[in-house]
Design an enzyme around this catalytic site. Sequence first.
Site, mmCIF file in Angstrom:
data_model
loop_
_atom_site.group_PDB
_atom_site.id
_atom_site.type_symbol
_atom_site.label_atom_id
_atom_site.label_comp_id
_atom_site.label_asym_id
_atom_site.label_seq_id
_atom_site.Cartn_x
_atom_site.Cartn_y
_atom_site.Cartn_z
ATOM 1 N N ALA A 110 3.783 0.035 -0.072
ATOM 2 C CA ALA A 110 5.102 0.611 0.192
ATOM 3 C C ALA A 110 6.104 -0.130 -0.690
ATOM 4 O O ALA A 110 5.856 -1.273 -1.108
ATOM 5 C CB ALA A 110 5.450 0.438 1.664
ATOM 6 N N GLU A 150 -3.836 2.105 2.452
ATOM 7 C CA GLU A 150 -3.765 2.998 3.619
ATOM 8 C C GLU A 150 -3.751 4.464 3.183
ATOM 9 O O GLU A 150 -4.407 5.311 3.796
ATOM 10 C CB GLU A 150 -2.518 2.665 4.440
ATOM 11 C CG GLU A 150 -2.634 1.290 5.099
ATOM 12 C CD GLU A 150 -1.347 0.824 5.760
ATOM 13 O OE1 GLU A 150 -0.292 0.860 5.087
ATOM 14 O OE2 GLU A 150 -1.384 0.431 6.934
#
Length: 258
Positions: free
Chosen positions: A65, A112
């Site tokens: 992220a 992820e």
Amino acid sequence: MAYENILVETHGKVGVIILNRPKALNALSRGLMRELTQALDAFEANTDIGAIVLTGSEKAFAAGADIKEMANKSYMDAYMEDFITADWERATTCRKPVIAAVSGYALGGGCELAMMCDFILAAENAKFGQPEITIGTMPGAGGTQRLTRFVGKAKAMEMCLTGRMMDATEAERSGLVSRVVPVDDLKDEAIKVAGRIADLSLPLVMMVKESVNRSYETTLREGVRFERRLFHSTFATTDQKEGMAAFVEKRQPDFKNK
Ligand code: CO8
């Protein structure tokens, strides 16, 4: 559609999405994830597309992220915007197969995201990790859950607690990736595999995907029952008749997605 953070290509029946923020090692910003959702929506809706490949650059699938974007978030910001739910999980709801082709870093949210896909093909230089703990946070897009299911508790716990990266060889040995290929072959190989799937019957491909995914969410007995019902339903399809007739007649099947 014009995108700023991704590139989109089609190769026959295969849709390819390339994460493209090279200066930030494809860090997953809100804008990038919104575009990824839009591109996945478009390929899902496109009846000419049978499978999707998600990839990045040679150096990074995605380094997580976007840390710069989230560094100053407050708890209230994160809670009120339900930080990451919107625009993060579209890959998990795609009904068409999505293959992650990972070269270089797949860290944090990048690991992820790869794990949200149906399977991961890795280049020899791939590195997987959940380093969030080293920057004062923790996985928030399924890392502690999916990694544990895929590689087992010992490795998942060590990776999430220490941030240690797993190379491609270890990832293949541990069941995180389906295969490892040379870096230069990764994209072509992913498109080839996706093309093979896209040439099959789409409804049957979708049923298989749904059934395998069910195994992560239910008991063995219920999963087998679910599989049996879907298996029976394949006999209601035109493509089952065509597939088996083609085998008997020693010819290639001509599936109609019906
Ligand atoms: N976010 C923002 N920018 C990044 C990120 C990132 N995750 N990763 C790299 N960059 C930027 C760097 O800041 C640098 O920018 P600049 O040139 O402007 O300084 C550029 O990309 C190149 O990076 P490096 O110079 O660091 O490149 P190196 O080759 O030296 O190192 C590494 C590569 C090892 C990958 C290193 O960049 C690194 O450690 N990156 C961070 C990895 C990380 O901690 N990822 C986890 C992030 S947290 C997370 O993913 C939480 C997920 C929760 C759910 C999802 C929520 C949205």
